[in-house]
Design a protein around this motif. Structure first.
Motif, PDB file in Angstrom:
ATOM      1  N   ARG A  46       0.899  -1.327  -0.043  1.00 61.91           N
ATOM      2  CA  ARG A  46      -0.109   0.113   0.139  1.00 61.91           C
ATOM      3  C   ARG A  46       0.927   1.440   0.051  1.00 61.91           C
ATOM      4  N   ILE A  47       2.009   1.115  -0.805  1.00 59.69           N
ATOM      5  CA  ILE A  47       2.822   2.420  -0.729  1.00 59.69           C
ATOM      6  C   ILE A  47       2.143   3.632  -1.075  1.00 59.69           C
ATOM      7  N   ARG A  48       1.066   3.630  -1.977  1.00 62.16           N
ATOM      8  CA  ARG A  48       0.472   4.914  -2.675  1.00 62.16           C
ATOM      9  C   ARG A  48      -0.433   5.370  -1.225  1.00 62.16           C
ATOM     10  N   LEU A  50       0.107   5.268   1.738  1.00 61.36           N
ATOM     11  CA  LEU A  50       0.956   5.539   2.791  1.00 61.36           C
ATOM     12  C   LEU A  50       1.810   6.710   2.376  1.00 61.36           C
ATOM     13  N   LEU A  51       1.992   7.060   1.125  1.00 66.60           N
ATOM     14  CA  LEU A  51       2.555   8.433   0.761  1.00 66.60           C
ATOM     15  C   LEU A  51       1.651   9.414   0.833  1.00 66.60           C
ATOM     16  N   LEU A  52       0.403   8.991   0.712  1.00 66.94           N
ATOM     17  CA  LEU A  52      -0.380  10.149   0.858  1.00 66.94           C
ATOM     18  C   LEU A  52      -0.755  10.545   2.348  1.00 66.94           C
ATOM     19  N   PHE A  53      -0.698   9.564   3.306  1.00 66.05           N
ATOM     20  CA  PHE A  53      -0.913   9.740   4.717  1.00 66.05           C
ATOM     21  C   PHE A  53       0.368  10.465   5.263  1.00 66.05           C
ATOM     22  N   ALA A  54       1.684  10.044   4.808  1.00 72.30           N
ATOM     23  CA  ALA A  54       2.713  10.624   5.150  1.00 72.30           C
ATOM     24  C   ALA A  54       3.127  12.106   4.670  1.00 72.30           C
ATOM     25  N   THR A  55       2.384  12.445   3.363  1.00 76.20           N
ATOM     26  CA  THR A  55       2.509  13.604   3.002  1.00 76.20           C
ATOM     27  C   THR A  55       1.444  14.551   4.086  1.00 76.20           C
ATOM     28  N   TYR A 188       0.766  11.247  -7.746  1.00 78.58           N
ATOM     29  CA  TYR A 188      -0.640  11.870  -7.373  1.00 78.58           C
ATOM     30  C   TYR A 188      -0.826  11.541  -5.759  1.00 78.58           C
ATOM     31  N   SER A 189      -0.306  10.485  -5.309  1.00 78.31           N
ATOM     32  CA  SER A 189      -0.429  10.007  -3.776  1.00 78.31           C
ATOM     33  C   SER A 189       0.121  11.454  -3.018  1.00 78.31           C
ATOM     34  N   VAL A 190       1.328  11.919  -3.485  1.00 77.77           N
ATOM     35  CA  VAL A 190       2.367  12.689  -2.842  1.00 77.77           C
ATOM     36  C   VAL A 190       1.309  14.195  -2.893  1.00 77.77           C
ATOM     37  N   LEU A 191       0.906  14.605  -4.067  1.00 79.12           N
ATOM     38  CA  LEU A 191       0.266  15.697  -4.525  1.00 79.12           C
ATOM     39  C   LEU A 191      -1.283  15.938  -3.849  1.00 79.12           C
ATOM     40  N   ALA A 192      -1.831  14.908  -3.670  1.00 81.71           N
ATOM     41  CA  ALA A 192      -3.125  14.795  -3.387  1.00 81.71           C
ATOM     42  C   ALA A 192      -3.163  15.285  -1.768  1.00 81.71           C
ATOM     43  N   GLY A 193      -2.076  14.933  -1.114  1.00 79.51           N
ATOM     44  CA  GLY A 193      -1.853  15.063   0.418  1.00 79.51           C
ATOM     45  C   GLY A 193      -1.459  16.711   0.318  1.00 79.51           C
ATOM     46  N   ALA A 194      -0.911  17.086  -0.504  1.00 85.48           N
ATOM     47  CA  ALA A 194      -0.539  18.659  -0.669  1.00 85.48           C
ATOM     48  C   ALA A 194      -1.575  19.436  -0.751  1.00 85.48           C
ATOM     49  N   GLU A 195      -2.525  18.808  -1.775  1.00 78.38           N
ATOM     50  CA  GLU A 195      -3.756  19.584  -2.142  1.00 78.38           C
ATOM     51  C   GLU A 195      -4.733  19.570  -1.115  1.00 78.38           C
ATOM     52  N   ILE A 196      -4.879  18.598  -0.117  1.00 73.85           N
ATOM     53  CA  ILE A 196      -5.753  18.731   0.871  1.00 73.85           C
ATOM     54  C   ILE A 196      -5.162  19.596   2.075  1.00 73.85           C
TER      55      ILE A 196
END
Length: 295
Positions: A46-48, A50-55, A188-196
């Motif tokens: 579940r890397i993607r 986890l990237l979102l959560f970590a961001t 997207y997983s990273v940038l979605a975190g930044a967007e939120i």
């Protein structure tokens, strides 16, 4: 316990429970839901998500705010794997050590399960609690996701990958494939975190650079594992890329050259993180996980 292990043990089940609940609550044929769940529950790091959560955590936000978006990302990733395994694509019999979806449910149901996961993903993002993301943020998340997953991203990369089979590609052409086929959804997983988190454009640009390098590192590591891993580790036969006449980093750069490129991309990813001014400890650890993973 290591901080990343603690993080994974808490947030991985969170997104997995959300995935299961979203599918089981559908008013749809049980055979379809079973096919969807079969692939969603097949495992993986579940890397993607986890990237979102970590961001989000890097920005000081609660990772839980990203659970619906994380589930959407994993639905799209899973649909792409179901379709990628089909006889008309890579014709694989195993995925993560289990029979592929079409081997269990038949080709027609597997295709429709993938279709259902893709469309459900956009419902997940559109249904995010307004207190987590207002209408403008949700619209941005949907627009960016459609680009990352569609013809300008993952699907376009898949087509370029198929068209390149049996051809001798340049490094630039190979990178185009993997920036799109693999990298766009990771980015997207990273940038979605930044967007939120409603980050400014400067920080988003730095995170884009980070995401670019981890996307390429992820694929290079995949290519290395296809040569050096075991079937038990990667969940499918070793050397399948060579058998399918796919272009890989080791075939283009040599195995040692691919390992050097992997090290360089991991280093550049961490360098990009160091310029953000955020607490990127978990993102750095996930970067190492991408570079060292065995599955």
């Amino acid at each position: 316990m290591d901080p990343l292990d603690t993080f994974i043990s808490h947030y991985k089940p969170l997104v997995e429970n959300r995935l299961e609940n979203a599918v089981t609550q559908l008013e749809a044929p049980e055979s379809l839901k079973n096919s969807m769940l079969y692939s969603l529950q097949a495992g993986g790091k579940r890397i993607r998500p986890l990237l979102l959560f970590a961001t989000l955590k890097a920005f000081g936000y609660k990772p839980e705010m990203g659970v619906d978006t994380a589930a959407a990302i994993e639905m799209i990733h899973t649909y792409s794997l179901i379709h990628d395994d089909l006889p008309s694509m890579d014709d694989d019999d195993l995925r993560r050590g289990k029979p592929t979806n079409h081997k269990v449910y038949g080709e027609a149901t597997a295709i429709l399960a993938g279709d259902a996961l893709l469309t459900l993903a956009f419902k997940m993002v559109g249904s995010i609690d307004p207190e987590t993301a207002d209408a403008n943020v949700k619209l941005a998340l949907i627009n960016t996701l459609s680009k990352a997953a569609g013809a300008e991203g993952m699907v376009g990369g898949q087509v370029a990958d198929m068209e390149g089979e049996g051809e001798k590609l340049t490094l630039k052409e190979l990178e185009y494939i993997h920036i799109n086929k693999t990298g766009r959804l990771l980015a997207y997983s990273v940038l979605a975190g930044a967007e939120i988190a409603q980050a400014n454009q400067s920080v988003k640009d730095k995170l884009s650079q980070f995401a670019h390098h981890i996307g390429l590192a992820f694929q290079i590591r995949d290519d290395i594992l296809d040569l050096e891993g075991t079937e038990e580790q990667i969940g499918k036969p070793i050397g399948s890329d060579t058998e399918n006449e796919k272009n890989t980093y080791p075939s283009l750069l040599s195995l040692e050259g691919a390992k050097k490129a992997l090290t360089e991309h991991i280093s550049q990813a961490k360098q990009a993180l160091s310029t953000t001014g955020l607490d990127t400890t978990l993102l750095e650890q996930i970067t190492d996980l991408i570079g060292l993973r065995n599955s």
